[in-house]
Design a protein around this motif. Structure first.
Motif, PDB file in Angstrom:
ATOM      1  N   GLY A   1     -78.990 -36.630  36.815  1.00 29.61           N
ATOM      2  CA  GLY A   1     -77.650 -36.267  37.256  1.00 29.61           C
ATOM      3  C   GLY A   1     -76.730 -36.022  36.076  1.00 29.61           C
ATOM      4  O   GLY A   1     -77.078 -36.284  34.914  1.00 29.61           O
ATOM      5  N   GLU A   2     -75.555 -35.492  36.366  1.00 28.36           N
ATOM      6  CA  GLU A   2     -74.570 -35.189  35.345  1.00 28.36           C
ATOM      7  C   GLU A   2     -73.200 -35.653  35.815  1.00 28.36           C
ATOM      8  O   GLU A   2     -72.942 -35.784  37.009  1.00 28.36           O
ATOM      9  N   ALA A   3     -72.329 -35.898  34.853  1.00 26.94           N
ATOM     10  CA  ALA A   3     -70.944 -36.282  35.145  1.00 26.94           C
ATOM     11  C   ALA A   3     -70.067 -35.775  34.014  1.00 26.94           C
ATOM     12  O   ALA A   3     -70.520 -35.622  32.868  1.00 26.94           O
ATOM     13  N   THR A   4     -68.813 -35.505  34.335  1.00 33.05           N
ATOM     14  CA  THR A   4     -67.875 -34.959  33.359  1.00 33.05           C
ATOM     15  C   THR A   4     -66.577 -35.750  33.405  1.00 33.05           C
ATOM     16  O   THR A   4     -66.106 -36.154  34.463  1.00 33.05           O
ATOM     17  N   SER A   5     -66.004 -35.971  32.233  1.00 39.08           N
ATOM     18  CA  SER A   5     -64.698 -36.585  32.119  1.00 39.08           C
ATOM     19  C   SER A   5     -64.001 -35.992  30.903  1.00 39.08           C
ATOM     20  O   SER A   5     -64.535 -35.098  30.242  1.00 39.08           O
TER      21      SER A   5
ATOM     22  N   ALA B   1     -77.863 -37.390  32.288  1.00 34.35           N
ATOM     23  CA  ALA B   1     -78.831 -38.487  32.302  1.00 34.35           C
ATOM     24  C   ALA B   1     -80.211 -37.974  32.674  1.00 34.35           C
ATOM     25  O   ALA B   1     -80.355 -37.080  33.518  1.00 34.35           O
ATOM     26  N   SER B   2     -81.227 -38.540  32.058  1.00 31.46           N
ATOM     27  CA  SER B   2     -82.617 -38.179  32.341  1.00 31.46           C
ATOM     28  C   SER B   2     -83.476 -39.426  32.245  1.00 31.46           C
ATOM     29  O   SER B   2     -83.091 -40.426  31.627  1.00 31.46           O
TER      30      SER B   2
ATOM     31  N   ARG C   1     -74.529 -41.087  41.297  1.00 31.48           N
ATOM     32  CA  ARG C   1     -75.570 -41.783  40.545  1.00 31.48           C
ATOM     33  C   ARG C   1     -75.240 -41.843  39.059  1.00 31.48           C
ATOM     34  O   ARG C   1     -75.614 -42.798  38.374  1.00 31.48           O
ATOM     35  N   VAL C   2     -74.550 -40.852  38.560  1.00 35.13           N
ATOM     36  CA  VAL C   2     -74.147 -40.823  37.150  1.00 35.13           C
ATOM     37  C   VAL C   2     -72.629 -40.714  37.096  1.00 35.13           C
ATOM     38  O   VAL C   2     -72.042 -39.840  37.747  1.00 35.13           O
ATOM     39  N   SER C   3     -71.999 -41.600  36.368  1.00 38.65           N
ATOM     40  CA  SER C   3     -70.555 -41.561  36.189  1.00 38.65           C
ATOM     41  C   SER C   3     -70.230 -41.823  34.725  1.00 38.65           C
ATOM     42  O   SER C   3     -70.989 -42.501  34.016  1.00 38.65           O
ATOM     43  N   VAL C   4     -69.095 -41.308  34.273  1.00 41.69           N
ATOM     44  CA  VAL C   4     -68.678 -41.478  32.886  1.00 41.69           C
ATOM     45  C   VAL C   4     -67.191 -41.782  32.864  1.00 41.69           C
ATOM     46  O   VAL C   4     -66.408 -41.199  33.624  1.00 41.69           O
ATOM     47  N   GLU C   5     -66.814 -42.735  32.020  1.00 39.55           N
ATOM     48  CA  GLU C   5     -65.423 -43.146  31.878  1.00 39.55           C
ATOM     49  C   GLU C   5     -65.010 -43.029  30.416  1.00 39.55           C
ATOM     50  O   GLU C   5     -65.811 -43.269  29.510  1.00 39.55           O
ATOM     51  N   VAL C   6     -63.739 -42.692  30.215  1.00 36.34           N
ATOM     52  CA  VAL C   6     -63.182 -42.521  28.874  1.00 36.34           C
ATOM     53  C   VAL C   6     -61.937 -43.384  28.764  1.00 36.34           C
ATOM     54  O   VAL C   6     -61.085 -43.373  29.658  1.00 36.34           O
ATOM     55  N   ALA C   7     -61.828 -44.143  27.670  1.00 41.97           N
ATOM     56  CA  ALA C   7     -60.668 -44.997  27.435  1.00 41.97           C
ATOM     57  C   ALA C   7     -60.460 -45.139  25.932  1.00 41.97           C
ATOM     58  O   ALA C   7     -61.421 -44.987  25.150  1.00 41.97           O
ATOM     59  N   PRO C   8     -59.229 -45.416  25.495  1.00 38.23           N
ATOM     60  CA  PRO C   8     -59.003 -45.633  24.055  1.00 38.23           C
ATOM     61  C   PRO C   8     -59.851 -46.781  23.536  1.00 38.23           C
ATOM     62  O   PRO C   8     -59.989 -47.817  24.185  1.00 38.23           O
ATOM     63  N   ALA C   9     -60.438 -46.590  22.356  1.00 43.17           N
ATOM     64  CA  ALA C   9     -61.304 -47.609  21.767  1.00 43.17           C
ATOM     65  C   ALA C   9     -60.465 -48.771  21.260  1.00 43.17           C
ATOM     66  O   ALA C   9     -59.490 -48.567  20.528  1.00 43.17           O
ATOM     67  N   GLU C  10     -60.838 -49.986  21.663  1.00 44.17           N
ATOM     68  CA  GLU C  10     -60.115 -51.177  21.225  1.00 44.17           C
ATOM     69  C   GLU C  10     -60.443 -51.473  19.765  1.00 44.17           C
ATOM     70  O   GLU C  10     -61.602 -51.573  19.379  1.00 44.17           O
TER      71      GLU C  10
ATOM     72  N   ALA D   1     -77.355 -38.118  27.300  1.00 43.46           N
ATOM     73  CA  ALA D   1     -76.929 -37.206  26.249  1.00 43.46           C
ATOM     74  C   ALA D   1     -75.484 -36.805  26.501  1.00 43.46           C
ATOM     75  O   ALA D   1     -75.112 -36.431  27.623  1.00 43.46           O
ATOM     76  N   LEU D   2     -74.652 -36.873  25.470  1.00 41.33           N
ATOM     77  CA  LEU D   2     -73.236 -36.546  25.566  1.00 41.33           C
ATOM     78  C   LEU D   2     -72.940 -35.269  24.796  1.00 41.33           C
ATOM     79  O   LEU D   2     -73.483 -35.059  23.697  1.00 41.33           O
TER      80      LEU D   2
END
Length: 595
Positions: free
Chosen positions: A504-508, A495-496, A414-423, A450-451
């Motif tokens: 839910g929570e997610a980690t990357s 996420a809340s 339900r909660v996902s997080v993605e990380v990529a270089p900022a364009e 919240a991050l």
């Protein structure tokens, strides 16, 4: 580099700094790890190491793999050829699921050896592993050998949980002779002190539940709500006809794959595909094959992998093509297979089947459907593979586990997080995107995310992600790591809802290797510098030409491009063309009298 980007630039003066002779250096050019969604699957770390500038002789070195805490995991003694890159491979089993970081360090075997750039002697590697178990729902239209062997194969995998819903008997027509008007239950229950409507009806199938978590799971048969069905990661249909499901349930299965992102597999047999009545139902679009009324393959049916199947690690069981061909030749023949003439656009045929004197037809096909994936296995008696020859049973069970893992590999939470270089951002800046879904896996734009960022140095910082305009349920933020030291960064997204209830929570996370990237090469890249100079009308110059370049700059002709916006109506020829059209129309009307 894209050469087309250099054509419109003003003259660039490349300067070669440094010597073309490599200084003695031992470094790691690149390093990566294979990602897997399963906690017990091994992880392979691959790296390219290079020794240069040591006079052409062999260079002894140690490749050391360390955990986040600095504990040594593995060590390899290498003998590197001067100036030639060499591949290094580690196979490890991380101790914990989720995100882990490892450091690969390259050290000279002989103490006191000079190293011109110690910054490229180490690299941090991120390893992402899933945290199961993943749940698969098997729906069978009758008791058969397939479920027995499937259950036995998946029992050896702690990350895969199989839940079975098997129809033991079909619907029995209601006996009306002894019944009363309006009575829905068996009349035999009448007179035993209970409400007749509470008795079991004749028109219900007899279902058996296996592997359920409690008394309520699947108590009423196949799930009737999205919340219940979306709790599974994959759905397998075996010998169950389309009328077994209601239209609402079939539409829910479509949403399970397309929106939930779940895996879907239909097995062959008499109650599947065209024979099962799935043509023109909501389940037909999910399938990777076209449903047509065709003659089934007859006789001994042989299975073979296609080129695409050979390239898929989950579809093959051997490391080399020759060994895989030998394994396929030793497989026992099958007797039941559904017919399919073609697959849909974007689908891949991974295996084919052929009977006596017949052409090859798709036997295993797969494609992406929405956010999920679907496969069609048209063999109806796959159990013969593990039943007739006990020596091949390990291969049969391994094939089932690999197929099941492929089904659930990319199923989102339900909660996902993605990380990529900022364009377009500063060097090292990272873009964070979090996706939040509700209980029905629809985008949840009302959520709050919240991050919390944690660095390998122990420092942490908290911030809140902002909603992305035009993308409901997606929240974004950016993070610029302080400094340029080697290390790792982990981001946790929580996420809340509007009331503060956790969703839910997610980690990357990501690895930072600025020093290793900067000192990847210690000699000037003359080929790139020559290309830049040629495309911009200049030439590569030595460091001593800096003063001459500065003197020539005032007299240098530099093309200047200026963008202008001009209205077409302000151009004379456009006005004259419009005037000519007007006069032409007037002349035609005068000549033909307005007709």
């Amino acid at each position: 580099m894209d050469e087309s980007l250099l054509g419109d630039l003003p003259p660039i003066f490349p300067i070669a700094v440094g010597s073309d002779e490599a200084a003695p250096d031992l470094g790691i050019a690149e390093a990566s790890a294979t990602e897997t969604g399963f906690e017990d699957a091994p992880v392979t770390v691959n790296a390219q190491v290079l020794a240069a500038g040591f006079g052409g002789g062999p260079v002894p070195a140690d490749a050391i793999l360390l955990t986040e805490g600095g504990a040594e995991v593995s060590r390899q003694r290498l003998t590197l050829a001067d100036g030639q890159p060499q591949a290094v491979r580690f196979e490890i089993a991380p101790e914990k699921p989720g995100l882990s970081f490892y450091t690969l360090r390259l050290a000279h075997a002989e103490p006191g050896t000079v190293d011109a750039a110690p910054q490229n002697d180490a690299r941090v590697i991120a390893v992402r592993r899933g945290a199961g178990p993943y749940r698969l729902l098997y729906v069978g239209g009758r008791p058969n050998w397939e479920f027995k062997f499937l259950r036995r194969a998946l029992a050896e995998d702690d990350q895969l949980g199989l839940v079975g819903l098997i129809r033991m008997a079909d619907r029995e027509p209601k006996f009306e002779w002894l019944g009363r008007k309006g009575e829905r239950s068996n009349p035999l229950f009448r007179g035993f002190g209970q409400d007749p409507d509470d008795g079991d009806g004749f028109d219900k199938p007899v279902l058996v539940r296996l592997g359920v978590r409690g008394e309520t799971e699947l108590r009423d048969g196949f799930p009737k709500t999205e919340e219940e069905l979306f709790g599974y990661h994959a759905l397998i249909l075996d010998a169950v006809e389309a009328p077994f499901f209601t239209v609402d349930q079939m539409e829910m299965i479509d949403r399970f794959v397309a929106r939930r992102g779940g895996g879907f597999l239909m097995l062959g047999g008499g109650g599947a595909f065209w024979e099962g009545g799935y043509a023109r139902t909501p389940i037909e679009p999910i399938l990777p094959i076209y449903l047509q009324k065709l003659d089934r393959p007859t006789g001994e049916i042989r299975l073979d992998l296609t080129r695409e199947g050979m390239l898929q690690p989950w579809a093959r069981l051997r490391d080399t093509e020759a060994a895989e061909r030998e394994r396929l030749a030793a497989m026992p023949p099958f007797e039941v297979a559904n017919a399919a003439r073609a697959v849909k656009p974007g689908a891949a045929i991974l295996a084919t089947a052929s009977g006596d004197g017949g052409a090859r037809q798709p036997a295993l096909a797969a494609h992406r459907y929405g956010d999920g994936r679907a496969a069609a296995l048209l063999i109806g008696d796959l159990w013969r593979w593990g039943f007739q020859d006990p020596e091949q049973r390990p291969d049969f069970e391994k094939a089932w586990r690999q197929l099941a893992r492929w089904l659930v590999a990319d199923v989102p939470d339900r909660v996902s997080v993605e990380v990529a270089p900022a364009e377009g951002g500063a060097p090292g800046a990272m873009a964070i995107r979090a996706t939040v879904r509700d209980e029905k896996y629809a985008p949840d734009p009302a959520a709050r995310v919240a991050l919390e960022f944690t660095a390998s140095t122990g420092e942490s910082i908290a911030m809140e992600a902002e909603p992305v305009p035009g993308e409901p349920g997606v929240f974004a933020s950016a993070y610029l790591p302080p400094g340029g030291e080697i290390g790792w960064y982990r981001v946790a997204a929580a996420a809340s809802d509007a009331g503060g209830n956790a969703l839910g929570e997610a980690t990357s996370g990501w690895a930072s290797n600025p020093g290793a990237d900067e000192f990847r090469h210690l000699t000037p890249n003359r080929a790139l510098l020559d290309l830049i100079a040629e495309k911009t009308g200049e030439r590569l110059r030595p460091l001593g030409d800096l003063a001459a370049i500065a003197e020539d700059l005032p007299d240098l002709e530099v093309p200047i491009k200026e963008a202008r916006a001009v209205s077409l109506w302000h151009l004379p020829y456009v006005f004259l063309a419009a005037l000519a059209c007007l006069l032409g129309e007037w002349a035609i009307r005068r000549r033909f009298g307005g007709r």
